[in-house]
Design a protein around this motif. Structure first.
Motif, PDB file in Angstrom:
ATOM      1  N   SER A 684       0.942  -1.155  -0.153  1.00  0.00           N
ATOM      2  CA  SER A 684       0.156   0.122  -0.028  1.00  0.00           C
ATOM      3  C   SER A 684       0.838   1.188   0.062  1.00  0.00           C
ATOM      4  N   GLY A 685       0.297   2.388  -0.165  1.00  0.00           N
ATOM      5  CA  GLY A 685       0.906   3.474  -0.451  1.00  0.00           C
ATOM      6  C   GLY A 685       1.489   3.748   1.117  1.00  0.00           C
ATOM      7  N   SER A 686       0.763   3.484   1.986  1.00  0.00           N
ATOM      8  CA  SER A 686       1.016   3.789   3.678  1.00  0.00           C
ATOM      9  C   SER A 686       2.580   3.285   3.534  1.00  0.00           C
ATOM     10  N   GLU A 687       2.547   1.763   3.447  1.00  0.00           N
ATOM     11  CA  GLU A 687       3.596   0.851   3.746  1.00  0.00           C
ATOM     12  C   GLU A 687       4.746   1.545   2.796  1.00  0.00           C
ATOM     13  N   ALA A 688       4.505   1.906   1.713  1.00  0.00           N
ATOM     14  CA  ALA A 688       5.787   2.452   0.940  1.00  0.00           C
ATOM     15  C   ALA A 688       6.315   3.549   1.489  1.00  0.00           C
ATOM     16  N   ASN A 689       5.474   4.756   1.916  1.00  0.00           N
ATOM     17  CA  ASN A 689       6.148   5.703   2.874  1.00  0.00           C
ATOM     18  C   ASN A 689       6.648   5.268   4.386  1.00  0.00           C
ATOM     19  N   GLU A 690       5.915   4.473   4.868  1.00  0.00           N
ATOM     20  CA  GLU A 690       6.498   3.811   5.988  1.00  0.00           C
ATOM     21  C   GLU A 690       7.946   3.348   5.988  1.00  0.00           C
ATOM     22  N   GLY A 711      -0.442  18.106   3.855  1.00  0.00           N
ATOM     23  CA  GLY A 711      -0.050  16.785   3.002  1.00  0.00           C
ATOM     24  C   GLY A 711      -0.636  15.715   3.747  1.00  0.00           C
ATOM     25  N   TYR A 712      -0.914  14.539   2.869  1.00  0.00           N
ATOM     26  CA  TYR A 712      -1.060  13.270   3.367  1.00  0.00           C
ATOM     27  C   TYR A 712      -0.089  12.280   2.866  1.00  0.00           C
ATOM     28  N   HIS A 713       0.029  11.261   3.754  1.00  0.00           N
ATOM     29  CA  HIS A 713       1.225  10.266   3.346  1.00  0.00           C
ATOM     30  C   HIS A 713       0.940   8.705   3.716  1.00  0.00           C
ATOM     31  N   GLY A 714      -0.346   8.611   4.289  1.00  0.00           N
ATOM     32  CA  GLY A 714      -0.814   7.351   4.804  1.00  0.00           C
ATOM     33  C   GLY A 714      -1.343   7.032   5.960  1.00  0.00           C
ATOM     34  N   VAL A 784       7.227  15.160  -0.081  1.00  0.00           N
ATOM     35  CA  VAL A 784       6.169  16.277  -1.019  1.00  0.00           C
ATOM     36  C   VAL A 784       5.754  15.220  -2.152  1.00  0.00           C
ATOM     37  N   GLU A 785       4.335  15.538  -2.362  1.00  0.00           N
ATOM     38  CA  GLU A 785       3.872  15.262  -3.644  1.00  0.00           C
ATOM     39  C   GLU A 785       4.058  16.136  -4.734  1.00  0.00           C
ATOM     40  N   PRO A 786       4.240  15.728  -6.031  1.00  0.00           N
ATOM     41  CA  PRO A 786       4.257  16.761  -6.900  1.00  0.00           C
ATOM     42  C   PRO A 786       3.220  17.425  -7.233  1.00  0.00           C
ATOM     43  N   SER A 817       9.650  11.859  -3.433  1.00  0.00           N
ATOM     44  CA  SER A 817       8.488  11.880  -4.077  1.00  0.00           C
ATOM     45  C   SER A 817       7.266  10.953  -3.665  1.00  0.00           C
ATOM     46  N   ASP A 818       6.361  11.649  -3.247  1.00  0.00           N
ATOM     47  CA  ASP A 818       5.170  10.637  -3.091  1.00  0.00           C
ATOM     48  C   ASP A 818       4.249  10.683  -4.228  1.00  0.00           C
ATOM     49  N   GLU A 819       4.735   9.682  -5.008  1.00  0.00           N
ATOM     50  CA  GLU A 819       3.839   9.438  -6.235  1.00  0.00           C
ATOM     51  C   GLU A 819       2.465   8.580  -6.071  1.00  0.00           C
ATOM     52  N   VAL A 820       2.043   8.550  -4.949  1.00  0.00           N
ATOM     53  CA  VAL A 820       1.197   7.483  -4.641  1.00  0.00           C
ATOM     54  C   VAL A 820      -0.135   7.706  -5.379  1.00  0.00           C
ATOM     55  N   GLN A 821      -0.582   9.035  -5.517  1.00  0.00           N
ATOM     56  CA  GLN A 821      -1.515   9.735  -6.513  1.00  0.00           C
ATOM     57  C   GLN A 821      -1.377   9.877  -7.685  1.00  0.00           C
ATOM     58  N   VAL A 822      -0.201  10.565  -8.154  1.00  0.00           N
ATOM     59  CA  VAL A 822       0.104  11.311  -9.200  1.00  0.00           C
ATOM     60  C   VAL A 822       0.752  10.459 -10.261  1.00  0.00           C
ATOM     61  N   GLY A 847       2.169   3.813  -5.298  1.00  0.00           N
ATOM     62  CA  GLY A 847       0.943   2.880  -4.659  1.00  0.00           C
ATOM     63  C   GLY A 847      -0.105   2.728  -5.629  1.00  0.00           C
ATOM     64  N   LYS A 848      -1.198   3.598  -5.271  1.00  0.00           N
ATOM     65  CA  LYS A 848      -2.643   3.232  -5.861  1.00  0.00           C
ATOM     66  C   LYS A 848      -2.591   2.773  -7.286  1.00  0.00           C
ATOM     67  N   PRO A 849      -2.046   3.466  -8.206  1.00  0.00           N
ATOM     68  CA  PRO A 849      -2.111   2.940  -9.590  1.00  0.00           C
ATOM     69  C   PRO A 849      -1.755   1.819  -9.997  1.00  0.00           C
TER      70      PRO A 849
HETATM   71  C1  LIG Z   1      -0.391  11.092  -1.327  1.00  0.00           C
HETATM   72  C2  LIG Z   1      -0.591   9.710  -0.693  1.00  0.00           C
HETATM   73  N1  LIG Z   1       0.394   9.015  -0.073  1.00  0.00           N
HETATM   74  C3  LIG Z   1       0.128   7.788   0.615  1.00  0.00           C
HETATM   75  C4  LIG Z   1      -1.147   7.467   0.662  1.00  0.00           C
HETATM   76  C5  LIG Z   1      -1.257   6.124   1.414  1.00  0.00           C
HETATM   77  O1  LIG Z   1      -1.803   5.186   0.428  1.00  0.00           O
HETATM   78  P1  LIG Z   1      -2.734   3.895   0.810  1.00  0.00           P
HETATM   79  O2  LIG Z   1      -3.918   4.332   1.262  1.00  0.00           O
HETATM   80  O3  LIG Z   1      -2.675   2.815  -0.329  1.00  0.00           O
HETATM   81  O4  LIG Z   1      -2.066   3.295   2.173  1.00  0.00           O
HETATM   82  C6  LIG Z   1      -2.113   8.108   0.044  1.00  0.00           C
HETATM   83  C7  LIG Z   1      -3.705   7.645   0.119  1.00  0.00           C
HETATM   84  O5  LIG Z   1      -4.438   8.309  -0.204  1.00  0.00           O
HETATM   85  C8  LIG Z   1      -1.884   9.380  -0.510  1.00  0.00           C
HETATM   86  O6  LIG Z   1      -2.911   9.944  -1.356  1.00  0.00           O
END
Ligand SMILES: Cc1ncc(COP(=O)(O)O)c(C=O)c1O
Length: 1008
Positions: A684-690, A711-714, A784-786, A817-822, A847-849
């Motif tokens: 998951s994105g959270s795990e990636a940032n963790e 900002g949101y990272h998980g 930071v997200e781009p 670079s948090d590319e989970v969304q972008v 993450g997500k995509p």
């Molecule tokens: C920018 C960003 N990073 C990380 C996450 C966390 O990803 P996940 O919900 O897959 O754990 C999200 C989730 O919305 C996010 O928007």
């Protein structure tokens, strides 16, 4: 008499109000067709002063005043205009005008509000409220009488046949429509004349209905102007209200129903009145267009007349295409009556005349049914690609027949189906796109050439080759007669050869053969089956009859086409009902954590995805502009197949050698700059940032992290600790000691605004670096997200990222670079968001995509970071990098490439952004449009740039009502985020823009 001599000045009007009624106020002239009307404004309230012409019919004036006095006395709640008595206690006063002529003057209270014609949107809820009010008024007038109410009046629908003399004023095609309604009305006149009568208002047009000023949930306050009141058939009052309230709607019948429902709530309509309503609505319009045509003759240059008659004609033309019986059944439903009057009689008859399957298929040894679920959420039906592969579908039916040798796969009555993929099943309704999905027959899946016999005596009434994709192919409809009523049975998907053997009008005896089941090439491209349907009315159909209905109309259709199984009484063939939303909500409440939220004021249940669409259990298709998770489209066949195939072979952790993990690694590395050469897979994105933060700590020995405001990272502990969106939001406790937040780099409404703010925001990062160092610590990383998503789709200002990276790196920190969304092609011009800014991070989180809905994520980093991370402590992840997830991730990356989805994001995203910018020109509520490719946003603000979260929520919910899913975000909840599946095409973008334009035009969205 010259008009000038009749005129009354505003000074005179003020004087009259004071002298005759003791009301001191300022008069303002109002428009009036006959009377001279003035609004009298006073401190305590406003009035309308009505001055009649000389020689007016005083009995008529008396009628007007008495009717108002009566409704005011009978219904003290509704704010009807009240009669103000003159100083002598009379309901009207007299005076002599400048020419010495006697004139009458009346004073009424003024009702505050807006007229119906100024209200946008005129929703079904508003029409329901209008119905409630209309019914109350009819009720209030029921015991009112006055001699002047009995009059010859051209606007009285009961007297509407005068219009026949003016048919010659119209074009031949218009004459056909007018004559159709006139003839129907004339034919039904003897019965119509027996309906109850009373004095009715008779003119609830768009300028006589007063609606409250509230823009979000307006109330219908009252009806004004009783000048057209007349003693006539009571139901005419409803007909007139309908005729006006359903103008300008794509589907006028659908628009009429809430009004009728509301009316019936406060004034019970009789069943015998309802068959006339369709004709009466039409005749009011016939009067209207005939009057316009006559006026045009009188004033040929008056273009206003042309404009006003246009909507009436549009409505008449649509009304003409609606079958009167269908309208009647719909009206009955709206009033809570059984839609088809003979439904009960049929059901009783069918129960006493039950039929065995062996009578329908005498050559079959199977006499029991095997219930086959083909509903939208059926797992048997599976993926769209599977059920669209007719040979595969057919094979599976054959397997079912083999496995259950004594049963016929059957079912489908009222089943919501998604298999009708031909555009002939779709239309645009009052609330956007809608599809026919509700199956009205009972299907029996048997091999081609199976003989089908009639189960009752009957006459051939339709025999056709209904050729075409997803049509019936060979089709036969028989008419049956019982003592009390007649009904029809339909046999669809027969062979063309067998159908041509029958003749129209041919009488068949119970047990006679009708024909044989057709094959795929001749039956509309279906696996062979019989579609058997019962109809209680033919609704004017001569060569075809719908076998599938719109979900919105399901209750009406199920009464017209009752359950065929009442004839067969087969067990276990009930309709498959998915669990109702209310029940699901209750279960969620009981078992799931409260902090788990749902989207929309009225949550929706989603059971299937397809490309850019999400489907609810009724087969309603929602256009998805929200889900960047379904990156290459919901349930993309290549991705589904990759997952299914690998799932069937093996899924285990990554401690064994397997191709999938390295194949995905290679594919992902190929998209990244050469510096980012090492991957770790997570879920998951959270795990990636963790993991990224763990790497930072291992690589730098520091734990201070710089991150963006909002900002949101998980959702894990560490991720929450670096997510200002969470710790600065509800339930949060502010930034922890080692987190350092720089201001949201929002050049529109942020700390620094306008062009060239990149340097200023980078300086804010530098300040944080310095402050960390001042405390004797070092910088771990900047994350930071781009494009900052939760912050409200904030594009980083030019130059910000490169400068901020430089400051952080100089202090020994890493850049994430948090590319989970972008990421993954969404920016369009680039594959990754950081590439928009010409930088190369040390760590990229993905993450997500990557999994298109499947939980697969990854961390990419430089060899240097990876080396330092591998400090001896093993990194183990049970699911990360498993063969199924990797197969899916590889399929996603391949699909992005083969379907050129990055290019699509660039082109269609650009088209959409330009369209949004055009909307921003037209609707000042849109303060800014921003974003790249398919990662767009627009912000709703007032003229002082104050955020408008309520309007944003309204827009999201209204769009959902039009089957378009949107979402909002940003610190002030006033940014609409647009991040659709990457298969979003031009038609999708056009549809989105079209409905945005519609909703942005609504009253609540206007800023002053
Ligand atoms: C920018 C960003 N990073 C990380 C996450 C966390 O990803 P996940 O919900 O897959 O754990 C999200 C989730 O919305 C996010 O928007």
């Amino acid at each position: 008499m010259i008009y000038k001599d009749l005129q009354i000045s505003t000074q005179q009007a003020s004087k009259l109000a004071l002298e005759k009624f003791g009301i001191a106020g300022k008069a303002a002239l109002l428009p009036g067709e006959v009377d001279f009307n003035f609004k009298i404004n006073t401190q305590k309230g406003n009035y309308i002063l009505k001055i009649s012409r000389p020689g007016v019919d005083t009995a008529y004036l008396d009628f007007q005043q008495k009717i108002l006095l009566h409704v005011g006395d009978t219904d003290k709640v509704t704010p009807y205009p009240r009669v103000v008595m003159d100083l002598e206690g009379n309901a009207m006063a007299k005076f002599k005008d400048a020419s010495g002529r006697e004139r009458f003057v009346r004073l009424l209270t003024w009702v505050e509000g807006r007229v119906w014609s100024q209200v946008n949107p005129q929703t079904s809820v508003l029409r329901y409220k209008l119905g409630i009010l209309g019914g109350k008024l009819t009720q209030a007038l029921l015991d009112f009488s006055h001699p002047s109410a009995h009059r010859d009046f051209e606007w009285d629908v009961a007297q509407s046949l005068w219009t026949q003399q003016y048919l010659h004023l119209f074009q031949p095609e218009e004459q056909e429509i007018l004559a159709y309604f006139q003839n129907r009305f004339q034919k039904n006149l003897p019965i119509y004349n027996t309906l109850r009568k009373s004095v009715v208002h008779n003119d609830a047009n768009d300028n006589n209905i007063i609606v409250s000023h509230g823009l979000k949930d307006p109330q219908v306050k009252t009806v004004i102007d009783f000048g057209d009141a007349v003693h006539t058939q009571t139901i005419n009052d409803l007909a007139v209200a309908c005729a006006y309230a359903i103008l300008h709607h794509k589907n006028p019948l659908d628009a009429a129903l809430p009004l009728i429902s509301g009316y019936h709530q406060s004034f019970s309509l009789w069943e015998e009145e309802l068959p006339h309503l369709y004709d009466l609505i039409a005749m009011r319009l016939v009067i209207s267009v005939t009057k316009s045509a006559m006026n045009k003759l009188k004033e040929p240059g008056n273009t206003y007349l042309l404009i006003s008659e246009k909507p009436a004609w549009q409505l008449l033309k649509k009304w003409y295409t609606i079958h009167p019986d269908f309208a009647h059944f719909s009206f009955r439903k709206a009033c809570g009556y059984q839609p088809h009057p003979e439904q009960k009689a049929f059901e009783q008859w069918a129960q006493q005349n039950s039929i065995g399957l062996s009578e329908l298929f005498p050559s079959e040894i199977r006499h029991k049914a095997y219930p086959l679920d083909l509903s939208v959420s059926s797992t048997w039906l599976g993926h769209q690609q599977d059920f669209e592969d007719i040979h595969y579908f057919n094979y599976r039916i054959e397997r079912l027949l083999q496995k259950h040798p004594d049963r016929i796969p059957a079912g489908g009555y009222l089943e919501p189906r998604t298999v009708y993929t031909s555009p002939t099943y779709d239309q645009i309704g009052n609330q956007g796109r809608e599809s026919r999905t509700i199956h009205l027959g009972l299907d029996f899946w048997l091999p081609e050439d199976t003989a089908v016999h009639t189960v009752l005596d009957g006459e051939v009434i339709i025999v056709e080759n209904d050729a075409g994709y997803k049509e019936y192919g060979g089709l036969v409809v028989l008419k049956h007669q019982t003592k009390a009523f007649e009904f029809y049975t339909l046999y669809g998907h027969l062979s063309v050869q067998s159908v041509t053997n029958l003749k129209l009008g041919q009488k068949l005896k119970k047990g006679d053969r009708i024909g044989y089941l057709g094959n795929i090439t001749e039956n509309g491209n279906w696996s062979p089956h019989l579609h058997f349907q019962v109809m209680l009315s033919l609704l004017g159909n001569k060569t075809d009859f719908p076998g599938v209905a719109y979900a919105r109309e399901a209750d009406i259709w199920k009464s017209i086409c009752p359950d065929p199984n009442t004839l067969f009484q087969l067990k276990n063939l009930g309709t498959t009902n998915s669990i109702a939303n209310k029940e699901l909500l209750a279960q969620r409440k009981k078992h799931l954590g409260k902090s788990l939220s749902l989207s929309y004021n009225e949550p929706i249940k989603i059971v299937r995805g397809a490309g850019a669409y999400l489907l609810d259990p009724y087969g309603n298709k929602y256009l998805d502009t929200v889900n960047n998770v379904a990156h290459v489209g919901h349930e993309h066949p290549a991705v589904v197949k990759a997952g299914q195939e690998q799932m069937a072979l093996l899924n285990t952790n990554s401690r064994y050698l397997h191709e999938n993990i390295v194949t995905l690694a290679q594919a992902l590395i190929a998209t990244l700059p050469k510096e980012l050469s090492i991957l770790h897979f997570v879920n998951s994105g959270s795990e990636a940032n963790e993991l990224a933060i763990r790497m930072v700590k291992a690589a730098t020995g520091q734990k201070d992290i710089i991150a963006s405001e909002v900002g949101y990272h998980g959702n894990s502990n560490t991720c929450i600790d670096i997510s200002s969106y969470k710790f600065d939001g509800k339930g949060g406790n502010g930034a922890p000691e080692h987190t350092h937040i720089f201001p949201l780099p929002d050049a529109f409404r942020g700390k620094y605004r306008g062009a060239d703010t990149g340097g200023q925001y980078a300086q804010e990062v530098q300040k944080l670096v310095k402050s960390i160092q001042k405390q004797g610590r070092g910088v771990g990383a900047l994350i930071v997200e781009p494009i900052i998503s939760c912050g409200g789709q904030i594009e980083l200002p030019k130059g910000f990222l490169s400068q901020a990276y430089a400051y952080v790196r100089k202090a020994g920190g890493l850049c994430i670079s948090d590319e989970v969304q972008v990421g993954c092609g969404r920016p369009g011009t680039t594959f990754w968001g950081f590439q928009l800014h010409g930088v190369v991070p040390d760590i990229v989180t993905i993450g997500k995509p990557l999994g298109n809905g499947h939980p697969v994520a990854a961390v990419a980093c430089t060899a240097n970071v990876a080396e330092k991370f591998a400090n001896g402590m093993e990194y183990f992840n049970t699911f990360g990098g498993n063969p199924v997830s990797c197969a899916i991730g590889t399929a996603v990356l391949k699909t992005i490439r083969t379907e050129k989805l990055q290019q699509n994001a660039k082109e269609i995203g650009g088209f959409l952004k330009r369209g949004l910018q055009q909307l921003a020109q037209k609707f000042p509520i849109i303060g800014e449009v921003r974003g790249e490719g398919f990662f767009l946003g627009f912000e709703l603000v007032d003229t002082s740039l104050r955020p408008l979260p309520d309007q944003t929520e309204y827009l999201v919910n209204r769009m959902k009502e039009h089957f378009i899913l949107m979402s909002s975000d940003g610190p002030d909840h006033n940014v609409i985020k647009i991040k659709p599946p990457m298969v979003f095409n031009k038609a999708n973008a056009e549809e989105l823009l079209c409905y945005l334009e519609k909703i942005l035009g609504e009253d609540y969205m206007q800023i002053r």
